[in-house]
Design a protein around this motif. Structure first.
Motif, PDB file in Angstrom:
ATOM      1  N   ILE A 130       0.844  -1.195   0.000  1.00 39.33           N
ATOM      2  CA  ILE A 130       0.000   0.000   0.000  1.00 39.33           C
ATOM      3  C   ILE A 130       0.879   1.245   0.000  1.00 39.33           C
ATOM      4  CG2 ILE A 130      -1.658   1.358   1.358  1.00 39.33           C
ATOM      5  CD1 ILE A 130      -2.931  -1.283   2.203  1.00 39.33           C
ATOM      6  N   ARG A 131       1.902   1.249   0.843  1.00 40.89           N
ATOM      7  CA  ARG A 131       2.820   2.382   0.916  1.00 40.89           C
ATOM      8  C   ARG A 131       3.563   2.572  -0.407  1.00 40.89           C
ATOM      9  NH1 ARG A 131       6.418   0.896   4.926  1.00 40.89           N
ATOM     10  NH2 ARG A 131       4.778   1.351   6.419  1.00 40.89           N
ATOM     11  N   LYS A 132       3.995   1.478  -1.013  1.00 36.38           N
ATOM     12  CA  LYS A 132       4.706   1.564  -2.296  1.00 36.38           C
ATOM     13  C   LYS A 132       3.810   2.143  -3.382  1.00 36.38           C
ATOM     14  CE  LYS A 132       7.783  -2.306  -1.405  1.00 36.38           C
ATOM     15  NZ  LYS A 132       8.121  -3.691  -1.766  1.00 36.38           N
ATOM     16  N   ALA A 133       2.547   1.730  -3.415  1.00 31.45           N
ATOM     17  CA  ALA A 133       1.614   2.229  -4.418  1.00 31.45           C
ATOM     18  C   ALA A 133       1.367   3.726  -4.221  1.00 31.45           C
ATOM     19  CB  ALA A 133       0.295   1.456  -4.354  1.00 31.45           C
ATOM     20  N   ARG A 134       1.221   4.149  -2.978  1.00 27.79           N
ATOM     21  CA  ARG A 134       0.995   5.562  -2.701  1.00 27.79           C
ATOM     22  C   ARG A 134       2.198   6.400  -3.124  1.00 27.79           C
ATOM     23  NH1 ARG A 134      -0.125   6.570   3.085  1.00 27.79           N
ATOM     24  NH2 ARG A 134      -0.676   8.633   2.367  1.00 27.79           N
ATOM     25  N   ARG A 135       3.382   5.878  -2.908  1.00 32.88           N
ATOM     26  CA  ARG A 135       4.593   6.605  -3.302  1.00 32.88           C
ATOM     27  C   ARG A 135       4.729   6.664  -4.819  1.00 32.88           C
ATOM     28  NH1 ARG A 135       8.977   4.672   1.277  1.00 32.88           N
ATOM     29  NH2 ARG A 135       8.016   5.856   2.956  1.00 32.88           N
ATOM     30  N   ASP A 136       4.354   5.585  -5.500  1.00 35.52           N
ATOM     31  CA  ASP A 136       4.396   5.593  -6.960  1.00 35.52           C
ATOM     32  C   ASP A 136       3.437   6.634  -7.520  1.00 35.52           C
ATOM     33  OD1 ASP A 136       6.362   3.671  -7.198  1.00 35.52           O
ATOM     34  OD2 ASP A 136       4.955   2.008  -7.505  1.00 35.52           O
ATOM     35  N   ILE A 137       2.246   6.717  -6.928  1.00 33.67           N
ATOM     36  CA  ILE A 137       1.267   7.720  -7.362  1.00 33.67           C
ATOM     37  C   ILE A 137       1.839   9.122  -7.165  1.00 33.67           C
ATOM     38  CG2 ILE A 137      -0.976   8.758  -6.792  1.00 33.67           C
ATOM     39  CD1 ILE A 137      -1.949   5.862  -6.213  1.00 33.67           C
ATOM     40  N   ALA A 138       2.472   9.348  -6.029  1.00 36.29           N
ATOM     41  CA  ALA A 138       3.056  10.670  -5.755  1.00 36.29           C
ATOM     42  C   ALA A 138       4.165  10.982  -6.756  1.00 36.29           C
ATOM     43  CB  ALA A 138       3.594  10.711  -4.329  1.00 36.29           C
ATOM     44  N   ARG A 139       4.997  10.007  -7.085  1.00 38.16           N
ATOM     45  CA  ARG A 139       6.073  10.229  -8.051  1.00 38.16           C
ATOM     46  C   ARG A 139       5.509  10.606  -9.426  1.00 38.16           C
ATOM     47  NH1 ARG A 139       8.400   5.351  -5.711  1.00 38.16           N
ATOM     48  NH2 ARG A 139      10.093   5.997  -4.343  1.00 38.16           N
ATOM     49  N   ILE A 140       4.497   9.862  -9.854  1.00 35.94           N
ATOM     50  CA  ILE A 140       3.903  10.121 -11.168  1.00 35.94           C
ATOM     51  C   ILE A 140       3.273  11.505 -11.208  1.00 35.94           C
ATOM     52  CG2 ILE A 140       2.088   9.413 -12.774  1.00 35.94           C
ATOM     53  CD1 ILE A 140       2.631   6.499 -11.795  1.00 35.94           C
ATOM     54  N   LYS A 141       2.516  11.850 -10.169  1.00 34.63           N
ATOM     55  CA  LYS A 141       1.868  13.162 -10.146  1.00 34.63           C
ATOM     56  C   LYS A 141       2.887  14.292 -10.088  1.00 34.63           C
ATOM     57  CE  LYS A 141      -2.659  11.983  -8.363  1.00 34.63           C
ATOM     58  NZ  LYS A 141      -3.681  12.294  -7.366  1.00 34.63           N
ATOM     59  N   THR A 142       4.003  14.075  -9.396  1.00 36.38           N
ATOM     60  CA  THR A 142       5.057  15.086  -9.328  1.00 36.38           C
ATOM     61  C   THR A 142       5.660  15.326 -10.701  1.00 36.38           C
ATOM     62  OG1 THR A 142       5.575  14.511  -7.034  1.00 36.38           O
ATOM     63  CG2 THR A 142       7.279  15.667  -8.285  1.00 36.38           C
ATOM     64  N   ILE A 143       5.938  14.259 -11.419  1.00 32.03           N
ATOM     65  CA  ILE A 143       6.516  14.388 -12.759  1.00 32.03           C
ATOM     66  C   ILE A 143       5.526  15.072 -13.697  1.00 32.03           C
ATOM     67  CG2 ILE A 143       7.312  13.081 -14.764  1.00 32.03           C
ATOM     68  CD1 ILE A 143       8.520  11.076 -12.730  1.00 32.03           C
ATOM     69  N   GLN A 144       4.256  14.702 -13.607  1.00 32.46           N
ATOM     70  CA  GLN A 144       3.245  15.345 -14.447  1.00 32.46           C
ATOM     71  C   GLN A 144       3.170  16.846 -14.143  1.00 32.46           C
ATOM     72  OE1 GLN A 144      -0.235  12.952 -13.530  1.00 32.46           O
ATOM     73  NE2 GLN A 144      -0.070  11.859 -15.488  1.00 32.46           N
ATOM     74  N   ARG A 145       3.239  17.203 -12.890  1.00 32.70           N
ATOM     75  CA  ARG A 145       3.171  18.617 -12.491  1.00 32.70           C
ATOM     76  C   ARG A 145       4.406  19.372 -12.976  1.00 32.70           C
ATOM     77  NH1 ARG A 145       0.416  22.985 -11.937  1.00 32.70           N
ATOM     78  NH2 ARG A 145       1.028  24.269 -10.193  1.00 32.70           N
ATOM     79  N   GLU A 146       5.584  18.756 -12.879  1.00 32.73           N
ATOM     80  CA  GLU A 146       6.803  19.394 -13.364  1.00 32.73           C
ATOM     81  C   GLU A 146       6.698  19.676 -14.856  1.00 32.73           C
ATOM     82  OE1 GLU A 146       9.919  16.683 -12.339  1.00 32.73           O
ATOM     83  OE2 GLU A 146      10.019  17.375 -10.263  1.00 32.73           O
ATOM     84  N   ARG A 147       6.193  18.702 -15.600  1.00 32.11           N
ATOM     85  CA  ARG A 147       6.044  18.882 -17.045  1.00 32.11           C
ATOM     86  C   ARG A 147       5.033  19.977 -17.356  1.00 32.11           C
ATOM     87  NH1 ARG A 147       6.202  12.716 -19.514  1.00 32.11           N
ATOM     88  NH2 ARG A 147       8.306  12.252 -18.784  1.00 32.11           N
ATOM     89  N   GLU A 148       3.962  20.014 -16.580  1.00 31.99           N
ATOM     90  CA  GLU A 148       2.936  21.033 -16.780  1.00 31.99           C
ATOM     91  C   GLU A 148       3.524  22.430 -16.525  1.00 31.99           C
ATOM     92  OE1 GLU A 148      -0.775  22.362 -14.100  1.00 31.99           O
ATOM     93  OE2 GLU A 148      -0.896  20.286 -14.826  1.00 31.99           O
ATOM     94  N   GLN A 149       4.299  22.565 -15.475  1.00 31.30           N
ATOM     95  CA  GLN A 149       4.897  23.856 -15.153  1.00 31.30           C
ATOM     96  C   GLN A 149       5.932  24.278 -16.177  1.00 31.30           C
ATOM     97  OE1 GLN A 149       6.231  23.354 -11.110  1.00 31.30           O
ATOM     98  NE2 GLN A 149       4.393  24.362 -10.314  1.00 31.30           N
ATOM     99  N   SER A 150       6.730  23.331 -16.661  1.00 38.70           N
ATOM    100  CA  SER A 150       7.737  23.689 -17.661  1.00 38.70           C
ATOM    101  C   SER A 150       7.075  24.075 -18.975  1.00 38.70           C
ATOM    102  CB  SER A 150       8.723  22.532 -17.875  1.00 38.70           C
ATOM    103  OG  SER A 150       8.092  21.430 -18.459  1.00 38.70           O
ATOM    104  N   ALA A 151       5.919  23.480 -19.275  1.00 40.47           N
ATOM    105  CA  ALA A 151       5.201  23.836 -20.503  1.00 40.47           C
ATOM    106  C   ALA A 151       4.629  25.247 -20.403  1.00 40.47           C
ATOM    107  CB  ALA A 151       4.089  22.841 -20.770  1.00 40.47           C
ATOM    108  N   THR A 152       4.146  25.639 -19.233  1.00 45.01           N
ATOM    109  CA  THR A 152       3.579  26.976 -19.083  1.00 45.01           C
ATOM    110  C   THR A 152       4.663  28.039 -18.986  1.00 45.01           C
ATOM    111  OG1 THR A 152       3.394  26.692 -16.686  1.00 45.01           O
ATOM    112  CG2 THR A 152       1.445  26.179 -18.010  1.00 45.01           C
ATOM    113  N   GLN A 153       5.843  27.678 -18.500  1.00 49.35           N
ATOM    114  CA  GLN A 153       6.944  28.647 -18.433  1.00 49.35           C
ATOM    115  C   GLN A 153       7.460  28.957 -19.824  1.00 49.35           C
ATOM    116  OE1 GLN A 153       9.923  27.025 -15.837  1.00 49.35           O
ATOM    117  NE2 GLN A 153       9.217  28.241 -14.107  1.00 49.35           N
ATOM    118  N   GLY A 154       7.382  27.995 -20.714  1.00 47.47           N
ATOM    119  CA  GLY A 154       7.859  28.179 -22.070  1.00 47.47           C
ATOM    120  C   GLY A 154       7.021  29.146 -22.880  1.00 47.47           C
ATOM    121  N   ASP A 155       5.791  29.384 -22.457  1.00 47.93           N
ATOM    122  CA  ASP A 155       4.879  30.265 -23.217  1.00 47.93           C
ATOM    123  C   ASP A 155       5.210  31.710 -23.029  1.00 47.93           C
ATOM    124  OD1 ASP A 155       3.571  28.103 -24.177  1.00 47.93           O
ATOM    125  OD2 ASP A 155       1.936  28.177 -22.719  1.00 47.93           O
TER     126      ASP A 155
END
Length: 68
Positions: free
Chosen positions: A43-68
């Motif tokens: 359960i802990r591993k799954a929660r951490r994987d979800i957090a990692r994925i969401k963090t990467i998605q957020r980083e990509r989202e922020q870098s895309a908006t900074q480029g504009d």
């Protein structure tokens, strides 16, 4: 799942992986509530994987908006 592996995935792959891990977490929680869960650390591993994925998605989202 390692962060390096996740960073190499495309946005669609990350979204699919997130859905799979969330489904897995749901099944782990159901098992935990109804029967004896063999490895509670999953359960802990799954929660951490979800957090990692969401963090990467957020980083990509922020870098895309900074480029504009």
């Amino acid at each position: 799942m390692k962060t390096g592996e996740l960073r190499q995935m495309s946005d669609e792959q990350l979204t699919l992986t997130l859905k799979e891990v969330q489904d897995n977490l749901f099944h782990l929680r159901v098992q935990s509530a109804t029967e004896r869960l063999e490895t509670p650390s999953e359960i802990r591993k799954a929660r951490r994987d979800i957090a990692r994925i969401k963090t990467i998605q957020r980083e990509r989202e922020q870098s895309a908006t900074q480029g504009d």
